[in-house]
Design a protein around this motif. Structure first.
Motif, PDB file in Angstrom:
ATOM      1  N   ASN A  54     -11.680 -24.510 -23.379  1.00  0.00           N
ATOM      2  CA  ASN A  54     -10.926 -23.980 -22.228  1.00  0.00           C
ATOM      3  C   ASN A  54     -11.668 -24.198 -20.911  1.00  0.00           C
ATOM      4  N   GLY A  55     -12.910 -24.600 -20.980  1.00  0.00           N
ATOM      5  CA  GLY A  55     -13.727 -24.718 -19.778  1.00  0.00           C
ATOM      6  C   GLY A  55     -13.491 -26.022 -19.031  1.00  0.00           C
ATOM      7  N   LEU A  56     -14.242 -26.197 -17.961  1.00  0.00           N
ATOM      8  CA  LEU A  56     -14.108 -27.401 -17.121  1.00  0.00           C
ATOM      9  C   LEU A  56     -14.317 -28.672 -17.953  1.00  0.00           C
ATOM     10  N   VAL A  57     -15.446 -28.744 -18.631  1.00  0.00           N
ATOM     11  CA  VAL A  57     -15.773 -29.954 -19.388  1.00  0.00           C
ATOM     12  C   VAL A  57     -14.946 -30.031 -20.673  1.00  0.00           C
ATOM     13  N   GLY A  58     -14.894 -28.921 -21.415  1.00  0.00           N
ATOM     14  CA  GLY A  58     -14.191 -28.906 -22.700  1.00  0.00           C
ATOM     15  C   GLY A  58     -12.725 -29.302 -22.569  1.00  0.00           C
ATOM     16  N   ASN A  90     -10.165 -20.104 -29.574  1.00  0.00           N
ATOM     17  CA  ASN A  90     -10.421 -19.286 -28.386  1.00  0.00           C
ATOM     18  C   ASN A  90     -11.565 -18.295 -28.621  1.00  0.00           C
ATOM     19  N   LYS A  91     -12.202 -17.922 -27.504  1.00  0.00           N
ATOM     20  CA  LYS A  91     -13.367 -17.030 -27.581  1.00  0.00           C
ATOM     21  C   LYS A  91     -13.026 -15.692 -28.241  1.00  0.00           C
ATOM     22  N   ARG A  92     -11.808 -15.204 -27.996  1.00  0.00           N
ATOM     23  CA  ARG A  92     -11.485 -13.882 -28.567  1.00  0.00           C
ATOM     24  C   ARG A  92     -11.370 -13.946 -30.101  1.00  0.00           C
ATOM     25  N   LEU A 114     -13.136 -16.420 -31.896  1.00  0.00           N
ATOM     26  CA  LEU A 114     -14.435 -16.889 -32.389  1.00  0.00           C
ATOM     27  C   LEU A 114     -15.450 -16.790 -31.259  1.00  0.00           C
ATOM     28  N   ASP A 115     -16.206 -15.689 -31.276  1.00  0.00           N
ATOM     29  CA  ASP A 115     -17.278 -15.545 -30.291  1.00  0.00           C
ATOM     30  C   ASP A 115     -18.478 -16.314 -30.839  1.00  0.00           C
ATOM     31  N   LEU A 116     -18.862 -17.361 -30.132  1.00  0.00           N
ATOM     32  CA  LEU A 116     -19.909 -18.256 -30.654  1.00  0.00           C
ATOM     33  C   LEU A 116     -21.286 -17.601 -30.669  1.00  0.00           C
ATOM     34  N   ARG A 117     -21.390 -16.379 -30.135  1.00  0.00           N
ATOM     35  CA  ARG A 117     -22.685 -15.673 -30.202  1.00  0.00           C
ATOM     36  C   ARG A 117     -22.888 -15.021 -31.554  1.00  0.00           C
ATOM     37  N   ILE A 124     -20.544 -29.717 -27.963  1.00  0.00           N
ATOM     38  CA  ILE A 124     -20.864 -28.366 -27.474  1.00  0.00           C
ATOM     39  C   ILE A 124     -20.632 -28.278 -25.957  1.00  0.00           C
ATOM     40  N   CYS A 125     -19.440 -27.797 -25.603  1.00  0.00           N
ATOM     41  CA  CYS A 125     -19.116 -27.593 -24.175  1.00  0.00           C
ATOM     42  C   CYS A 125     -19.112 -26.106 -23.868  1.00  0.00           C
ATOM     43  N   ALA A 126     -19.419 -25.277 -24.857  1.00  0.00           N
ATOM     44  CA  ALA A 126     -19.426 -23.823 -24.640  1.00  0.00           C
ATOM     45  C   ALA A 126     -20.801 -23.405 -24.148  1.00  0.00           C
ATOM     46  N   LEU A 156     -24.952 -30.590 -24.471  1.00  0.00           N
ATOM     47  CA  LEU A 156     -25.046 -30.843 -23.032  1.00  0.00           C
ATOM     48  C   LEU A 156     -26.163 -30.042 -22.379  1.00  0.00           C
ATOM     49  N   GLY A 157     -27.098 -30.757 -21.783  1.00  0.00           N
ATOM     50  CA  GLY A 157     -28.110 -30.129 -20.927  1.00  0.00           C
ATOM     51  C   GLY A 157     -27.560 -30.134 -19.514  1.00  0.00           C
ATOM     52  N   SER A 158     -28.422 -30.293 -18.529  1.00  0.00           N
ATOM     53  CA  SER A 158     -27.952 -30.319 -17.139  1.00  0.00           C
ATOM     54  C   SER A 158     -29.062 -30.840 -16.231  1.00  0.00           C
ATOM     55  N   ALA A 197     -33.518 -18.924 -16.023  1.00  0.00           N
ATOM     56  CA  ALA A 197     -33.067 -18.422 -17.326  1.00  0.00           C
ATOM     57  C   ALA A 197     -32.171 -19.450 -18.023  1.00  0.00           C
ATOM     58  N   TYR A 198     -31.223 -19.988 -17.267  1.00  0.00           N
ATOM     59  CA  TYR A 198     -30.298 -21.005 -17.791  1.00  0.00           C
ATOM     60  C   TYR A 198     -31.092 -22.245 -18.236  1.00  0.00           C
ATOM     61  N   ALA A 199     -32.052 -22.656 -17.395  1.00  0.00           N
ATOM     62  CA  ALA A 199     -32.841 -23.852 -17.692  1.00  0.00           C
ATOM     63  C   ALA A 199     -33.671 -23.656 -18.962  1.00  0.00           C
ATOM     64  N   ALA A 249     -33.042 -21.729 -21.483  1.00  0.00           N
ATOM     65  CA  ALA A 249     -32.157 -21.774 -22.654  1.00  0.00           C
ATOM     66  C   ALA A 249     -31.788 -23.217 -22.985  1.00  0.00           C
ATOM     67  N   LYS A 250     -31.401 -23.979 -21.968  1.00  0.00           N
ATOM     68  CA  LYS A 250     -30.984 -25.369 -22.203  1.00  0.00           C
ATOM     69  C   LYS A 250     -32.146 -26.216 -22.740  1.00  0.00           C
ATOM     70  N   ILE A 251     -33.348 -25.978 -22.194  1.00  0.00           N
ATOM     71  CA  ILE A 251     -34.520 -26.737 -22.668  1.00  0.00           C
ATOM     72  C   ILE A 251     -34.767 -26.398 -24.139  1.00  0.00           C
ATOM     73  N   ASN A 304     -24.212 -32.526 -11.313  1.00  0.00           N
ATOM     74  CA  ASN A 304     -23.213 -31.506 -10.927  1.00  0.00           C
ATOM     75  C   ASN A 304     -21.803 -32.033 -11.191  1.00  0.00           C
ATOM     76  N   ILE A 305     -21.034 -31.249 -11.929  1.00  0.00           N
ATOM     77  CA  ILE A 305     -19.688 -31.674 -12.323  1.00  0.00           C
ATOM     78  C   ILE A 305     -18.654 -30.913 -11.499  1.00  0.00           C
ATOM     79  N   TYR A 306     -17.568 -31.586 -11.168  1.00  0.00           N
ATOM     80  CA  TYR A 306     -16.448 -30.893 -10.516  1.00  0.00           C
ATOM     81  C   TYR A 306     -15.151 -31.405 -11.124  1.00  0.00           C
TER      82      TYR A 306
HETATM   83  N1  LIG Z   1     -20.186 -27.555 -14.528  1.00  0.00           N
HETATM   84  C1  LIG Z   1     -21.241 -28.285 -14.243  1.00  0.00           C
HETATM   85  O1  LIG Z   1     -21.499 -28.633 -13.081  1.00  0.00           O
HETATM   86  C2  LIG Z   1     -22.177 -28.737 -15.332  1.00  0.00           C
HETATM   87  C3  LIG Z   1     -23.246 -29.583 -14.987  1.00  0.00           C
HETATM   88  C4  LIG Z   1     -24.113 -29.989 -15.972  1.00  0.00           C
HETATM   89  C5  LIG Z   1     -23.940 -29.561 -17.270  1.00  0.00           C
HETATM   90  N2  LIG Z   1     -22.905 -28.742 -17.580  1.00  0.00           N
HETATM   91  C6  LIG Z   1     -22.794 -28.285 -18.969  1.00  0.00           C
HETATM   92  O2  LIG Z   1     -21.505 -28.550 -19.487  1.00  0.00           O
HETATM   93  C7  LIG Z   1     -21.157 -27.528 -20.407  1.00  0.00           C
HETATM   94  C8  LIG Z   1     -19.771 -26.983 -20.060  1.00  0.00           C
HETATM   95  O3  LIG Z   1     -19.808 -26.455 -18.736  1.00  0.00           O
HETATM   96  P1  LIG Z   1     -18.470 -26.062 -17.963  1.00  0.00           P
HETATM   97  O4  LIG Z   1     -18.746 -26.287 -16.524  1.00  0.00           O
HETATM   98  O5  LIG Z   1     -17.313 -26.682 -18.618  1.00  0.00           O
HETATM   99  O6  LIG Z   1     -18.466 -24.492 -18.186  1.00  0.00           O
HETATM  100  P2  LIG Z   1     -17.191 -23.503 -18.216  1.00  0.00           P
HETATM  101  O7  LIG Z   1     -16.074 -24.069 -17.432  1.00  0.00           O
HETATM  102  O8  LIG Z   1     -17.711 -22.166 -17.831  1.00  0.00           O
HETATM  103  O9  LIG Z   1     -16.773 -23.497 -19.742  1.00  0.00           O
HETATM  104  C9  LIG Z   1     -17.564 -22.898 -20.705  1.00  0.00           C
HETATM  105  C10 LIG Z   1     -16.724 -22.622 -21.922  1.00  0.00           C
HETATM  106  O10 LIG Z   1     -17.542 -21.937 -22.866  1.00  0.00           O
HETATM  107  C11 LIG Z   1     -16.788 -20.890 -23.427  1.00  0.00           C
HETATM  108  N3  LIG Z   1     -17.651 -19.812 -23.871  1.00  0.00           N
HETATM  109  C12 LIG Z   1     -18.589 -19.150 -23.145  1.00  0.00           C
HETATM  110  N4  LIG Z   1     -19.166 -18.201 -23.905  1.00  0.00           N
HETATM  111  C13 LIG Z   1     -18.568 -18.262 -25.121  1.00  0.00           C
HETATM  112  C14 LIG Z   1     -18.707 -17.521 -26.320  1.00  0.00           C
HETATM  113  N5  LIG Z   1     -19.582 -16.531 -26.420  1.00  0.00           N
HETATM  114  N6  LIG Z   1     -17.917 -17.842 -27.374  1.00  0.00           N
HETATM  115  C15 LIG Z   1     -17.000 -18.839 -27.289  1.00  0.00           C
HETATM  116  N7  LIG Z   1     -16.835 -19.582 -26.182  1.00  0.00           N
HETATM  117  C16 LIG Z   1     -17.605 -19.295 -25.105  1.00  0.00           C
HETATM  118  C17 LIG Z   1     -15.873 -20.416 -22.308  1.00  0.00           C
HETATM  119  O11 LIG Z   1     -14.779 -19.724 -22.876  1.00  0.00           O
HETATM  120  P3  LIG Z   1     -13.802 -18.858 -21.953  1.00  0.00           P
HETATM  121  O12 LIG Z   1     -13.069 -19.869 -21.129  1.00  0.00           O
HETATM  122  O13 LIG Z   1     -12.924 -18.164 -22.910  1.00  0.00           O
HETATM  123  O14 LIG Z   1     -14.682 -17.954 -21.144  1.00  0.00           O
HETATM  124  C18 LIG Z   1     -15.491 -21.756 -21.673  1.00  0.00           C
HETATM  125  O15 LIG Z   1     -14.406 -22.327 -22.336  1.00  0.00           O
HETATM  126  C19 LIG Z   1     -22.256 -26.476 -20.361  1.00  0.00           C
HETATM  127  O16 LIG Z   1     -23.141 -26.682 -21.420  1.00  0.00           O
HETATM  128  C20 LIG Z   1     -22.951 -26.773 -19.065  1.00  0.00           C
HETATM  129  O17 LIG Z   1     -24.294 -26.429 -19.138  1.00  0.00           O
HETATM  130  C21 LIG Z   1     -22.002 -28.317 -16.651  1.00  0.00           C
END
Ligand SMILES: NC(=O)c1ccc[n+]([C@@H]2O[C@H](COP(=O)([O-])OP(=O)(O)OC[C@H]3O[C@@H](n4cnc5c(N)ncnc54)[C@H](OP(=O)(O)O)[C@@H]3O)[C@@H](O)[C@H]2O)c1
Length: 322
Positions: free
Chosen positions: A14-18, A37-39, A41-44, A63-65, A107-109, A137-139, A141-143, A167-169
């Protein structure tokens, strides 16, 4: 080798990349795309993730979550950014190893490279210096995720590729001013200021240089990584975990970016720079030659990408205000 019928789990669809990856794989006629969906399957939660992998017989994992956010969200919630990202990636990578997946993309960053990396940043710069404080903190975890991938890759011989996007948009971004990244945050500010006939305040001096990649170009890089043969990868990486930067190689200053967005939106007010706000690293573009060697290159120019995103956002805001 991936097939049209391979069972591919897109975590975080559901996210930007996914959502962009899901759209691309559907367009390419992959018929066994697995999403949840997260509700449901909570991936934690390891227990549920394990059950899901077993039941769905997953073969490929993207892994886009992750818990993702801009500077403000990162500095306000470091505990959650570290813990949740560790939990999500540990659970998914553990199952990728346990269920012998054919390939996993992690995916790192670009923002996890050391603060003072020489630009353009090469992959071997990882862990070569101090991290940027605002997203430490984010870095971390990703490392840890990249290191875990590397250990599973070399110790157990499993197929994992780590991409390091800049940076993704894109359209399906987080457009909230406070928690979003720079481009969606600026678009929201400009649209709001235009509506209210106000000026726009940009945080920082506007001088830092940044690299931006349209999300559909990243999905294409993920697609190339899914399809690339082990033999070709081996030629480049030998026994090392494939770690590949994904960027355009082009920089733009935040000031010029704000001007570009302002022009596309046809904003007539003033743009003010709040110099009290920290700028972060001055310049941060990636050396993406390795990814290009695998046959990928970015196709969407920044102006064209921004026009697409802004026009979709315009329509959405208009509909919401009706
Ligand atoms: N955006 C950037 O600029 C960028 C740059 C470099 C790397 N990345 C990497 O690309 C990846 C995707 O980023 P994004 O920008 O697409 O992020 P995003 O739009 O925030 O999407 C993250 C997704 O992860 C899901 N998620 C979060 N916690 C979860 C959980 N506990 N259980 C299940 N699903 C969960 C979210 O679900 P919900 O929608 O339900 O909350 C959402 O669908 C990440 O690893 C990020 O580090 C992004």
């Amino acid at each position: 080798m991936i097939k049209k019928k391979s069972r591919i789990f897109i975590a975080g669809h559901n996210g930007l990349v996914g959502s962009s990856v899901l759209g691309l794989l559907k367009k390419k006629n992959y018929s066994n795309l697995i999403i949840e969906n997260k509700r449901n399957l909570d991936l934690r939660n390891y227990h549920n993730v394990d059950k899901f992998f077993k039941k769905k017989k997953i073969e490929f994992l993207i892994i886009c979550a992750a818990r993702v956010g801009g500077i403000m969200a990162n500095s306000k919630y470091p505990t959650e950014f570290l813990l949740e990202n560790l939990q999500i990636q540990n659970n998914l990578l553990t199952c990728a190893n346990k269920y012998n997946l054919k390939r996993t993309i992690f995916l790192g960053s670009s923002c996890i490279y050391p603060k003072y990396s020489k630009t353009p940043i090469k992959e071997n710069n990882l862990l070569n210096g101090k991290l940027e404080k605002t997203n430490e903190a984010y870095a971390l975890a990703k490392i840890a995720g990249i290191k875990l991938s590397q250990f599973i890759y070399s110790q157990y011989g499993k197929d994992i590729i780590c991409l390091m996007p800049t940076n993704i948009y894109g359209t399906n971004d987080n457009f909230q001013e406070k928690t979003g990244h720079v481009i969606p945050g600026l678009i929201t500010k400009f649209l709001k200021a235009k509506r209210n006939r106000k000026d726009v305040e940009v945080l920082g001096t506007g001088k830092p240089l940044r690299e931006f990649l349209h999300v559909d170009d990243l999905s294409n890089a993920i697609y190339v990584s899914l399809k690339i043969s082990k033999k070709k990868l081996k030629k480049i990486f030998d026994s090392e975990l494939p770690l590949l930067n994904v960027g355009t190689g082009q920089n733009i200053s935040i000031k010029n970016l704000a001007n570009l967005i302002s022009k596309i939106i046809n904003f007539k007010g003033k743009i003010l720079f709040n110099k009290q706000f920290p700028d972060g690293t001055y310049k941060k573009n990636l050396d993406s030659r390795l990814m290009r060697k695998l046959g990928w290159s970015p196709k969407i120019k920044l102006k064209e990408g921004l026009e697409k995103v802004i026009s979709k956002r315009y329509q959405k805001v208009k509909r919401a205000n009706r």
